[in-house]
Design a protein around this motif. Structure first.
Motif, short mmCIF file in Angstrom:
data_model
loop_
_atom_site.label_atom_id
_atom_site.label_comp_id
_atom_site.label_asym_id
_atom_site.label_seq_id
_atom_site.Cartn_x
_atom_site.Cartn_y
_atom_site.Cartn_z
N HIS A 244 0.75 -1.24 0.07
CA HIS A 244 0.07 0.14 -0.06
C HIS A 244 0.69 1.18 -0.09
O HIS A 244 0.48 2.18 -0.65
CB HIS A 244 -1.01 0.15 1.08
CG HIS A 244 -2.03 -0.83 0.89
ND1 HIS A 244 -2.95 -1.22 2.02
CD2 HIS A 244 -2.57 -1.49 -0.20
CE1 HIS A 244 -3.98 -2.08 1.67
NE2 HIS A 244 -3.68 -2.04 0.22
N ARG A 245 1.88 1.35 0.99
CA ARG A 245 2.93 2.18 0.83
C ARG A 245 3.54 2.59 -0.43
O ARG A 245 3.74 3.85 -0.95
CB ARG A 245 3.78 2.15 2.07
CG ARG A 245 4.98 3.48 2.05
CD ARG A 245 4.44 4.64 2.17
NE ARG A 245 5.41 5.64 2.36
CZ ARG A 245 5.03 6.93 2.52
NH1 ARG A 245 3.72 7.42 2.57
NH2 ARG A 245 6.01 7.69 2.55
N LEU A 246 3.89 1.48 -1.19
CA LEU A 246 4.60 1.70 -2.38
C LEU A 246 3.50 2.05 -3.57
O LEU A 246 3.79 2.93 -4.46
CB LEU A 246 5.00 0.11 -3.03
CG LEU A 246 5.48 -0.08 -4.37
CD1 LEU A 246 6.79 0.82 -4.47
CD2 LEU A 246 5.82 -1.41 -4.64
N THR A 247 2.40 1.49 -3.62
CA THR A 247 1.20 2.11 -4.44
C THR A 247 1.25 3.70 -4.28
O THR A 247 1.24 4.30 -5.13
CB THR A 247 -0.10 1.18 -4.09
OG1 THR A 247 0.20 0.05 -4.15
CG2 THR A 247 -1.14 1.81 -5.13
N LYS A 248 0.92 4.01 -2.86
CA LYS A 248 0.87 5.39 -2.78
C LYS A 248 2.10 6.36 -3.27
O LYS A 248 1.91 7.38 -3.86
CB LYS A 248 0.79 5.82 -1.15
CG LYS A 248 0.65 7.16 -0.89
CD LYS A 248 0.32 7.42 0.64
CE LYS A 248 0.36 8.84 1.03
NZ LYS A 248 -0.56 9.72 0.18
N LEU A 249 3.18 5.75 -3.17
CA LEU A 249 4.36 6.54 -3.53
C LEU A 249 4.49 6.49 -5.17
O LEU A 249 4.81 7.69 -5.73
CB LEU A 249 5.73 5.90 -3.01
CG LEU A 249 5.98 6.18 -1.49
CD1 LEU A 249 7.16 5.33 -1.31
CD2 LEU A 249 6.35 7.49 -1.20
N VAL A 250 4.08 5.44 -5.70
CA VAL A 250 3.94 5.43 -7.24
C VAL A 250 3.17 6.37 -7.60
O VAL A 250 3.34 7.05 -8.74
CB VAL A 250 3.95 4.07 -7.91
CG1 VAL A 250 3.60 4.02 -9.10
CG2 VAL A 250 5.14 3.10 -7.07
N LYS A 251 1.98 6.23 -7.15
CA LYS A 251 0.81 6.99 -7.81
C LYS A 251 0.83 8.50 -7.50
O LYS A 251 0.11 9.22 -8.15
CB LYS A 251 -0.62 6.47 -7.52
CG LYS A 251 -0.52 5.04 -8.13
CD LYS A 251 -0.67 5.05 -9.34
CE LYS A 251 -0.70 3.54 -10.09
NZ LYS A 251 -0.83 3.70 -11.55
N ASP A 252 1.69 8.87 -6.21
CA ASP A 252 1.96 10.22 -6.25
C ASP A 252 2.74 10.93 -6.91
O ASP A 252 3.14 12.12 -6.83
CB ASP A 252 2.09 10.32 -4.52
CG ASP A 252 0.84 10.35 -3.71
OD1 ASP A 252 -0.15 10.33 -4.36
OD2 ASP A 252 0.97 10.26 -2.52
N ASP A 253 3.78 10.11 -7.58
CA ASP A 253 4.79 10.44 -8.34
C ASP A 253 4.36 11.32 -9.86
O ASP A 253 3.88 9.93 -10.53
CB ASP A 253 5.83 9.57 -8.41
CG ASP A 253 7.13 9.96 -9.04
OD1 ASP A 253 7.24 10.08 -10.27
OD2 ASP A 253 8.27 10.40 -8.19
N ARG A 254 4.79 12.21 -10.37
CA ARG A 254 4.00 12.57 -11.59
C ARG A 254 4.79 11.68 -12.75
O ARG A 254 3.95 11.60 -13.65
CB ARG A 254 4.58 14.12 -11.64
CG ARG A 254 4.17 14.72 -12.93
CD ARG A 254 4.17 16.10 -12.76
NE ARG A 254 5.54 16.75 -12.58
CZ ARG A 254 6.62 16.71 -13.37
NH1 ARG A 254 6.08 16.63 -14.65
NH2 ARG A 254 7.89 16.90 -12.99
N GLU A 255 5.91 11.21 -12.69
CA GLU A 255 6.57 10.55 -13.81
C GLU A 255 6.12 8.95 -13.63
O GLU A 255 6.28 8.31 -14.78
CB GLU A 255 8.09 10.71 -13.77
CG GLU A 255 8.69 12.01 -13.94
CD GLU A 255 9.92 12.43 -14.18
OE1 GLU A 255 10.64 11.68 -14.39
OE2 GLU A 255 10.52 13.27 -13.47
#
Length: 313
Positions: A244-255
């Motif tokens: 879940h943390r990984l998902t949040k980081l990926v989807k919060d990253d513009r690139e």
């Protein structure tokens, strides 16, 4: 009976976990509360022949017949004979309910995944080890058991079935780069073998979300995301950083947010599905469904390629 599902109140993507601590012969062990349905005092068990030696039999609380696994016996503890004061931990994952006999239940600890370390292979049994992590809970060290591995060994039909890939017939090879986070050595091997058989041959496996995230960040710095990560598959519960943390980081990253991300976990429930959707996961699948995972990967990659073509045009 205590219902543990009500205890899962953690905010999505915070990289926290609640551990239920229990003992066997005085040794502390732990299980993710997300896997626990109920806790109850042990009940009489009906013996079932021709089962794994650690399977005591079945019992029937209310209208459900549940298999009972003698966890002390599975762990080769000398003190494994059932006692009236033992406890049952009723678990629910991979769409299966199993009761595990333990000696005592000690309580809950809320910790960060960063407080859980992968055990050294020399003491955990290497690839055959049943410990998935060592958690620091206050002043105590708690061994987190790989319950998915235990159930897969006792009842292989409940785990990933590579035969589902065989049923798809011949598939061509794809060199599309796929990155996968999975902490269980056994399941990591099964996933890789299944996806290779399905034609996905360019796989990069990571033992936790933290290592996969570091890899993505390195690719971002080098401007090589497209060449190294066309799709992400992640488990939820892993040491250092959960899915879940990984998902949040990926989807919060513009690139990175445009990279399709699939949560592939034994913990998929309606509650977990809501969490994953809030975080931006493109799809969420229960871990036994390896055939469906391949179909979803096919669909997401085709959609991603079409989106890139439209953007380029």
């Amino acid at each position: 009976m205590a219902n543990m599902r009500d205890e899962i109140l953690l905010e999505s993507g915070t990289n926290e976990i609640q551990i239920l601590r229990f003992t066997i012969d005085g040794v502390l062990y732990g299980i993710n509360v997300a896997k626990v349905r109920q806790i109850t005092i042990s009940e009489p068990v009906k013996f079932m022949p021709h089962t794994h030696e650690a399977v005591e039999g079945i019992f029937k609380p209310r209208d459900e017949v549940i298999t009972v696994v003698n966890l002390p016996r599975y762990l080769d503890c000398p003190n494994y004979e059932p006692k009236a004061k033992d406890m049952f931990i009723l678990t629910g994952f991979n769409k299966v309910t199993v009761a595990f006999r333990v000696h005592t239940v000690e309580g809950l600890s809320r910790i960060s995944w960063t407080d859980i370390q992968k055990p050294d292979s020399t003491i955990s049994g290497g690839n055959d080890g049943v410990a998935t992590g060592i958690a620091q809970c206050g002043d105590e060290l708690v061994t987190i058991l790989d319950f998915e591995r235990i159930v897969a060994e006792i009842a292989p039909e409940t785990s990933i079935k590579i035969s589902e890939i065989d049923e798809m017939g011949h598939r061509g090879h794809s060199n599309t780069p796929i990155v996968i986070a999975e902490d269980s050595i056994l399941l990591s091997h099964m996933i890789k073998e299944s996806l290779n058989k399905a034609g996905y041959v360019n796989l990069r496996m990571f033992p936790n979300g933290h290592d996969l995230w570091e890899f993505l960040c390195e690719c971002k710095r080098e401007n090589t995301l497209d060449e190294n990560a066309a799709l992400i598959v992640t488990d939820i519960e892993m040491p250092q950083m959960d899915g879940h943390r990984l998902t949040k980081l990926v989807k919060d990253d513009r690139e990175m947010r445009s990279i399709p991300l699939i949560i592939f976990s034994s913990l998929i429930s309606e509650e977990m599905r809501i969490k994953g959707k809030e975080l931006g996961a493109d799809e969420q699948l229960s871990k036994p469904e390896i055939g469906r995972l391949v179909h979803v990967m096919d669909t997401l990659l085709e959609r991603s390629e079409a989106d890139k073509a439209r953007s380029a045009g």
